[in-house]
Design a protein around this motif. Structure first.
Motif, PDB file in Angstrom:
ATOM      1  N   GLY A 236       0.815  -1.206   0.000  1.00 51.97           N
ATOM      2  CA  GLY A 236       0.000   0.000   0.000  1.00 51.97           C
ATOM      3  C   GLY A 236       0.852   1.259   0.000  1.00 51.97           C
ATOM      4  O   GLY A 236       0.525   2.249  -0.670  1.00 51.97           O
ATOM      5  N   GLU A 237       1.970   1.234   0.733  1.00 53.55           N
ATOM      6  CA  GLU A 237       2.870   2.385   0.770  1.00 53.55           C
ATOM      7  C   GLU A 237       3.439   2.691  -0.613  1.00 53.55           C
ATOM      8  O   GLU A 237       3.521   3.847  -1.038  1.00 53.55           O
ATOM      9  CB  GLU A 237       4.028   2.123   1.736  1.00 53.55           C
ATOM     10  N   LYS A 238       3.826   1.638  -1.334  1.00 51.92           N
ATOM     11  CA  LYS A 238       4.402   1.834  -2.663  1.00 51.92           C
ATOM     12  C   LYS A 238       3.381   2.404  -3.639  1.00 51.92           C
ATOM     13  O   LYS A 238       3.717   3.191  -4.523  1.00 51.92           O
ATOM     14  CB  LYS A 238       4.946   0.501  -3.192  1.00 51.92           C
ATOM     15  N   LYS A 239       2.132   2.005  -3.473  1.00 54.22           N
ATOM     16  CA  LYS A 239       1.102   2.426  -4.414  1.00 54.22           C
ATOM     17  C   LYS A 239       0.517   3.789  -4.069  1.00 54.22           C
ATOM     18  O   LYS A 239       0.235   4.604  -4.956  1.00 54.22           O
ATOM     19  CB  LYS A 239      -0.015   1.380  -4.457  1.00 54.22           C
TER      20      LYS A 239
ATOM     21  N   TYR B 155       3.106   8.190   3.666  1.00 52.14           N
ATOM     22  CA  TYR B 155       2.414   9.161   4.522  1.00 52.14           C
ATOM     23  C   TYR B 155       0.934   8.834   4.647  1.00 52.14           C
ATOM     24  O   TYR B 155       0.364   8.874   5.745  1.00 52.14           O
ATOM     25  CB  TYR B 155       2.592  10.574   3.951  1.00 52.14           C
ATOM     26  N   LEU B 156       0.317   8.499   3.532  1.00 54.55           N
ATOM     27  CA  LEU B 156      -1.118   8.225   3.529  1.00 54.55           C
ATOM     28  C   LEU B 156      -1.450   6.983   4.359  1.00 54.55           C
ATOM     29  O   LEU B 156      -2.326   7.014   5.228  1.00 54.55           O
ATOM     30  CB  LEU B 156      -1.594   8.046   2.091  1.00 54.55           C
ATOM     31  N   ILE B 157      -0.742   5.889   4.118  1.00 50.13           N
ATOM     32  CA  ILE B 157      -0.996   4.645   4.844  1.00 50.13           C
ATOM     33  C   ILE B 157      -0.678   4.803   6.327  1.00 50.13           C
ATOM     34  O   ILE B 157      -1.417   4.341   7.198  1.00 50.13           O
ATOM     35  CB  ILE B 157      -0.180   3.491   4.238  1.00 50.13           C
ATOM     36  N   ARG B 158       0.422   5.489   6.639  1.00 54.31           N
ATOM     37  CA  ARG B 158       0.810   5.694   8.036  1.00 54.31           C
ATOM     38  C   ARG B 158      -0.216   6.551   8.774  1.00 54.31           C
ATOM     39  O   ARG B 158      -0.570   6.268   9.925  1.00 54.31           O
ATOM     40  CB  ARG B 158       2.188   6.352   8.101  1.00 54.31           C
ATOM     41  N   THR B 159      -0.721   7.593   8.101  1.00 54.23           N
ATOM     42  CA  THR B 159      -1.677   8.494   8.745  1.00 54.23           C
ATOM     43  C   THR B 159      -2.971   7.775   9.077  1.00 54.23           C
ATOM     44  O   THR B 159      -3.511   7.902  10.178  1.00 54.23           O
ATOM     45  CB  THR B 159      -1.974   9.699   7.828  1.00 54.23           C
ATOM     46  N   ILE B 160      -3.481   7.009   8.120  1.00 54.73           N
ATOM     47  CA  ILE B 160      -4.701   6.238   8.364  1.00 54.73           C
ATOM     48  C   ILE B 160      -4.483   5.263   9.519  1.00 54.73           C
ATOM     49  O   ILE B 160      -5.304   5.154  10.439  1.00 54.73           O
ATOM     50  CB  ILE B 160      -5.120   5.472   7.091  1.00 54.73           C
ATOM     51  N   SER B 161      -3.364   4.549   9.484  1.00 54.21           N
ATOM     52  CA  SER B 161      -3.087   3.525  10.492  1.00 54.21           C
ATOM     53  C   SER B 161      -2.943   4.136  11.882  1.00 54.21           C
ATOM     54  O   SER B 161      -3.474   3.604  12.867  1.00 54.21           O
ATOM     55  CB  SER B 161      -1.820   2.749  10.124  1.00 54.21           C
ATOM     56  N   ARG B 162      -2.239   5.256  11.980  1.00 49.97           N
ATOM     57  CA  ARG B 162      -2.036   5.879  13.294  1.00 49.97           C
ATOM     58  C   ARG B 162      -3.349   6.383  13.882  1.00 49.97           C
ATOM     59  O   ARG B 162      -3.575   6.294  15.082  1.00 49.97           O
ATOM     60  CB  ARG B 162      -1.019   7.012  13.177  1.00 49.97           C
ATOM     61  N   ASP B 163      -4.214   6.923  13.039  1.00 48.06           N
ATOM     62  CA  ASP B 163      -5.518   7.363  13.534  1.00 48.06           C
ATOM     63  C   ASP B 163      -6.334   6.180  14.046  1.00 48.06           C
ATOM     64  O   ASP B 163      -7.005   6.270  15.081  1.00 48.06           O
ATOM     65  CB  ASP B 163      -6.282   8.090  12.434  1.00 48.06           C
TER      66      ASP B 163
ATOM     67  N   THR C 275     -14.537   7.845  11.976  1.00 50.73           N
ATOM     68  CA  THR C 275     -15.521   8.223  10.969  1.00 50.73           C
ATOM     69  C   THR C 275     -14.798   8.745   9.736  1.00 50.73           C
ATOM     70  O   THR C 275     -13.734   9.364   9.830  1.00 50.73           O
ATOM     71  CB  THR C 275     -16.470   9.322  11.487  1.00 50.73           C
ATOM     72  N   VAL C 276     -15.379   8.488   8.584  1.00 49.43           N
ATOM     73  CA  VAL C 276     -14.791   8.960   7.333  1.00 49.43           C
ATOM     74  C   VAL C 276     -14.690  10.486   7.347  1.00 49.43           C
ATOM     75  O   VAL C 276     -13.726  11.066   6.849  1.00 49.43           O
ATOM     76  CB  VAL C 276     -15.630   8.469   6.142  1.00 49.43           C
ATOM     77  N   ALA C 277     -15.667  11.146   7.947  1.00 50.13           N
ATOM     78  CA  ALA C 277     -15.672  12.603   7.995  1.00 50.13           C
ATOM     79  C   ALA C 277     -14.447  13.150   8.727  1.00 50.13           C
ATOM     80  O   ALA C 277     -13.946  14.226   8.401  1.00 50.13           O
ATOM     81  CB  ALA C 277     -16.945  13.104   8.666  1.00 50.13           C
ATOM     82  N   LYS C 278     -13.953  12.416   9.703  1.00 52.23           N
ATOM     83  CA  LYS C 278     -12.788  12.884  10.464  1.00 52.23           C
ATOM     84  C   LYS C 278     -11.580  13.048   9.557  1.00 52.23           C
ATOM     85  O   LYS C 278     -10.799  13.997   9.705  1.00 52.23           O
ATOM     86  CB  LYS C 278     -12.471  11.902  11.591  1.00 52.23           C
ATOM     87  N   PHE C 279     -11.423  12.141   8.594  1.00 53.87           N
ATOM     88  CA  PHE C 279     -10.298  12.258   7.677  1.00 53.87           C
ATOM     89  C   PHE C 279     -10.458  13.495   6.804  1.00 53.87           C
ATOM     90  O   PHE C 279      -9.495  14.178   6.487  1.00 53.87           O
ATOM     91  CB  PHE C 279     -10.192  10.998   6.806  1.00 53.87           C
ATOM     92  N   GLY C 280     -11.692  13.791   6.421  1.00 57.29           N
ATOM     93  CA  GLY C 280     -11.945  14.973   5.607  1.00 57.29           C
ATOM     94  C   GLY C 280     -11.621  16.253   6.344  1.00 57.29           C
ATOM     95  O   GLY C 280     -11.116  17.216   5.769  1.00 57.29           O
ATOM     96  N   ASN C 281     -11.880  16.273   7.647  1.00 53.50           N
ATOM     97  CA  ASN C 281     -11.636  17.467   8.445  1.00 53.50           C
ATOM     98  C   ASN C 281     -10.163  17.627   8.818  1.00 53.50           C
ATOM     99  O   ASN C 281      -9.681  18.732   9.029  1.00 53.50           O
ATOM    100  CB  ASN C 281     -12.460  17.421   9.739  1.00 53.50           C
ATOM    101  N   LYS C 282      -9.459  16.510   8.882  1.00 48.86           N
ATOM    102  CA  LYS C 282      -8.116  16.542   9.463  1.00 48.86           C
ATOM    103  C   LYS C 282      -6.982  16.525   8.436  1.00 48.86           C
ATOM    104  O   LYS C 282      -5.938  17.111   8.656  1.00 48.86           O
ATOM    105  CB  LYS C 282      -7.960  15.348  10.409  1.00 48.86           C
ATOM    106  N   HIS C 283      -7.196  15.865   7.329  1.00 46.38           N
ATOM    107  CA  HIS C 283      -6.090  15.608   6.418  1.00 46.38           C
ATOM    108  C   HIS C 283      -6.334  16.248   5.054  1.00 46.38           C
ATOM    109  O   HIS C 283      -7.315  15.947   4.388  1.00 46.38           O
ATOM    110  CB  HIS C 283      -5.876  14.104   6.256  1.00 46.38           C
ATOM    111  N   PHE C 284      -5.412  17.069   4.632  1.00 48.62           N
ATOM    112  CA  PHE C 284      -5.601  17.828   3.398  1.00 48.62           C
ATOM    113  C   PHE C 284      -5.722  16.924   2.173  1.00 48.62           C
ATOM    114  O   PHE C 284      -6.381  17.254   1.205  1.00 48.62           O
ATOM    115  CB  PHE C 284      -4.424  18.791   3.198  1.00 48.62           C
ATOM    116  N   TRP C 285      -5.070  15.756   2.216  1.00 43.80           N
ATOM    117  CA  TRP C 285      -5.073  14.884   1.035  1.00 43.80           C
ATOM    118  C   TRP C 285      -6.419  14.229   0.801  1.00 43.80           C
ATOM    119  O   TRP C 285      -6.670  13.689  -0.256  1.00 43.80           O
ATOM    120  CB  TRP C 285      -4.008  13.803   1.181  1.00 43.80           C
ATOM    121  N   PHE C 286      -7.301  14.270   1.804  1.00 37.99           N
ATOM    122  CA  PHE C 286      -8.557  13.533   1.681  1.00 37.99           C
ATOM    123  C   PHE C 286      -9.728  14.399   1.236  1.00 37.99           C
ATOM    124  O   PHE C 286     -10.716  13.904   0.737  1.00 37.99           O
ATOM    125  CB  PHE C 286      -8.897  12.862   3.016  1.00 37.99           C
ATOM    126  N   ILE C 287      -9.620  15.711   1.386  1.00 40.01           N
ATOM    127  CA  ILE C 287     -10.760  16.592   1.139  1.00 40.01           C
ATOM    128  C   ILE C 287     -11.307  16.382  -0.269  1.00 40.01           C
ATOM    129  O   ILE C 287     -10.604  16.530  -1.253  1.00 40.01           O
ATOM    130  CB  ILE C 287     -10.348  18.065   1.337  1.00 40.01           C
TER     131      ILE C 287
END
Length: 223
Positions: free
Chosen positions: A148-151, A155-163, A171-183
């Motif tokens: 997943g990291e290679k693809k 940063y993306l995989i680590r951020t999801i995992s740490r949360d 909640t999916v909404a939390k990622f939208g509020n917190k992480h710029f890459w998800f908006i």
């Protein structure tokens, strides 16, 4: 309730029934689903199969009489891959069945899901050899995170995992509020996290698919 859930979900492409169902009723549900989401694939895992007109319900894959015999696993592989328009040669299926890990439904599904999304037919045999080479599931799960990291980027995989390590369920909404890459890109979250997460589409939350994935994430991403 099932129909309502499917109708509200933005990107439900697969619906898996694990409880015993009346097959005729499932065919009727399939017709309803197709009016909502034409791309939806339906997989039913049940103890026995009643008569069904597969020509009238081509998008239903029925897997019955589950056992741990190699003959059943072979049939399972063919049907599961076929549900996604994929297929393997007899030699490739033999190689999957020769995995060093003891095959369970969960492990087999993980291997098949990785092969389904793998993009290079020419390198498929090499991918199968990699997936079947692991001797313990922890190593397999760590490999899935690294893939997943290679693809998608570490940063993306680590951020999801740490949360998820911190809150267990997010909640999916939390990622939208917190992480710029998800908006504005909920489909990207579902795409990159589907290999190690389970999605509750009704409550719009995600969590690790099982405790083994959580353990692997702790080893790789815990602060």
């Amino acid at each position: 309730m099932i129909v309502e859930t499917v109708a509200k979900a933005e990107s439900s492409d697969i619906l898996i029934f694990r409880a015993p169902l009346n097959i005729a009723g499932l065919a009727e549900l399939a017709k309803c689903f197709k009016n909502i989401k034409p791309q939806l694939k339906i997989i039913s895992i049940c103890p026995s199969v009643q008569e069904i007109d597969y020509a009238a319900a081509p998008d239903i894959c029925v897997i019955s009489g589950f056992s741990h015999s190699r003959d059943f696993y072979r049939t399972f592989i063919i049907k599961y891959l076929g549900t996604f328009g994929k297929k393997g040669t007899d030699a490739q299926i033999d190689r999957i069945l020769a995995a060093k890990l003891p095959l369970t439904p969960a492990i087999l599904k993980i291997i098949l899901d990785e092969l389904i999304i793998f993009g290079s037919f020419e390198l498929l045999d090499s991918k199968i050899d990699t997936l079947r080479s692991f001797t313990d599931k922890e190593s397999l799960y760590r490999y899935l995170f690294k893939t997943g990291e290679k693809k998608y980027g570490r940063y993306l995989i680590r951020t999801i995992s740490r949360d998820l390590l911190k809150d267990d369920e997010v909640t999916v909404a939390k990622f939208g509020n917190k992480h710029f890459w998800f908006i504005g890109h909920s489909s990207r979250l579902r795409e990159c996290a589907s290999g190690f997460c389970g999605f509750d589409y009704y409550r719009d939350t995600i969590r690790f698919a099982n405790n083994d994935f959580k353990t692997a994430a702790q080893q790789l991403y815990a602060p």
